[in-house]
Design a protein around this motif. Structure first.
Motif: not given
Length: 128
Positions: A74-91
């Motif tokens: 729910d919190r990350l819905a609609g967001r795009k991440f170009d790198r796995i590191q960016d996704l990990a940071k957001a999570v």
């Protein structure tokens, strides 16, 4: 590798809870392959960590499935991440915003779910 990680976990428990006897440490994890690997189970035995048997997979008993993943989705819905590191940071950032009381509450609900599972002899049950 598993032995190193498990030693770090045991050291962390000793640091955070010095009065806890880690020789009586119980570990509950699911039945995923890496957890059942010979190296992992052998390291657990050598460290004196008892593994509690986990019932067959059930999303009702997996707190990540019934609580954490829906929150993160729910919190990350609609967001795009170009790198796995960016996704990990957001999570990681989102995980830090969840109050400790919510984690404690989900643990209490998990205990209730486990009790319901035992009472139903492992059969399907609805609601909490």
């Amino acid at each position: 590798m598993s032995r190193i990680l498990l030693s770090q976990v045991k050291s962390s428990i000793n640091e955070q809870r010095p009065k806890v006897n880690t020789s009586r440490t119980l570990l509950l994890h699911d039945n995923a392959g890496p957890y059942k690997a010979r190296a992992t189970t052998q390291s657990l035995r050598e460290l004196g960590i008892q593994v509690l048997p986990h019932p067959a997979y059930s999303p009702d008993l997996a707190s990540c499935d019934f609580w954490l993943f829906p929150i993160l989705k729910d919190r990350l819905a609609g967001r795009k991440f170009d790198r796995i590191q960016d996704l990990a940071k957001a999570v990681n950032s989102e995980l830090r915003t969840i109050p400790e009381e919510e984690y404690q509450g989900v643990f209490r609900k998990w205990q209730i779910r486990l009790k319901r599972c035992i009472e139903s002899l492992g059969e399907y049950f609805e609601g909490l």
